[in-house]
Design an enzyme around this catalytic site. Structure first.
Site, PDB file in Angstrom:
ATOM      1  N   GLY A 218      21.293  52.314 -49.928  1.00 49.92           N
ATOM      2  CA  GLY A 218      20.097  53.133 -49.885  1.00 49.92           C
ATOM      3  C   GLY A 218      20.485  54.589 -49.727  1.00 49.92           C
ATOM      4  O   GLY A 218      21.560  54.907 -49.223  1.00 49.92           O
TER       5      GLY A 218
ATOM      6  N   HIS B 123      32.019  55.110 -49.718  1.00 51.15           N
ATOM      7  CA  HIS B 123      32.840  56.150 -50.348  1.00 51.15           C
ATOM      8  C   HIS B 123      34.338  55.923 -50.109  1.00 51.15           C
ATOM      9  O   HIS B 123      35.103  56.858 -49.902  1.00 51.15           O
ATOM     10  CB  HIS B 123      32.433  57.527 -49.841  1.00 51.15           C
TER      11      HIS B 123
END
Length: 254
Positions: free
Chosen positions: A12, A136
């Site tokens: 999200g 990430h």
């Protein structure tokens, strides 16, 4: 022979938090089919989008039996659905301090979807396992759902893939060996360590107090009020995020 799992990645994103948000999902079924999902909401928070992504994945798989492995970089989602939600439910969706649980409607929806899956399929075909992947960090599936979620949060057009795994341009089967949650620091009792701040929320008004007594005075007897002690700048930021407000919205009260 053990059934191969359905592989799911969710994420999200939110621009502003609260602000415009987006969510993204990848679903890979054992027959080698990939389905990407994504969507936008005009006013939301990052945590709500994380939970929405999981809910959309479970809803999409309502008629699909088989164990499900859900990969997310949200410790909030994993801890909430595997630990905190059961206590909240028993207490009538109140925190241990007596305040309202943030995002209660979203937690209730996730719990209902998981319960429906258990009822719909035999035990071996309804199992849902939660896998933590660091955001990430180069995990292909996580990077792709991040692109989907961020794109939708910014109102961009995102081309979603539906088709065979062999034609998918993401190495979605590449996952880390260690997908356990980061070690959680033991919780300390209220007052056992120095506070960074004391926060209270009454209606849409959030205030930062110099003392716990002042914080309690503001919320005592007020229906729906919330209060929280934080121990660091990061802790305070997380609480404000959970409450759906930004630091700029907080008033300091000496």
């Amino acid at each position: 022979m053990e059934n191969p799992p359905i592989l799911v990645f969710t994420d999200g994103a939110c621009s502003g938090n609260p602000g415009p948000g987006g969510w993204g999902v990848i679903i890979v079924t054992p027959d080698g089919q990939v389905t990407e999902l994504g969507g936008h909401e005009s006013e939301t928070t990052n945590n709500r989008m994380e939970m929405t992504a999981v809910g959309k994945a479970l809803r999409h798989l309502e008629q699909t039996p088989g164990p499900v492995h859900i990969h997310t970089d949200s410790t909030y989602v994993i801890q909430g659905i595997t630990r905190w939600a059961f206590g909240w439910s028993r207490r009538g969706w109140k925190t241990a301090e007596g305040g309202e649980v943030a995002n209660a409607a979203y937690w209730k929806r996730l719990m209902a979807l998981l319960a429906q899956r258990k009822q719909a399929f035999p035990a071996e075909s309804s199992t849902v396992e939660w896998r933590y992947v660091r955001g990430h960090a180069g995990v292909p599936g996580n990077e792709r759902v991040d692109v989907i979620a961020v794109g939708f949060s910014k109102g961009r057009h995102v081309q979603l893939y539906v088709g065979p795994l062999q034609g998918y341009g993401v190495n979605v089967l590449e996952v880390p060996e260690d997908m356990s949650l980061p070690e959680e620091k033991p919780r300390q009792r209220e007052g056992s360590s120095k506070a960074y701040s004391y926060l209270s929320q009454v209606g849409r008004s959030v205030k930062r107090h110099a003392t716990w007594a002042a914080c309690e005075r503001r919320v005592k007897g007020v229906p729906g009020a919330r209060f929280k002690k934080t121990r660091s700048e990061q802790d305070e930021a997380q609480v404000l995020q959970d409450w759906g407000v930004t630091a700029q919205d907080v008033q300091s009260e000496d």
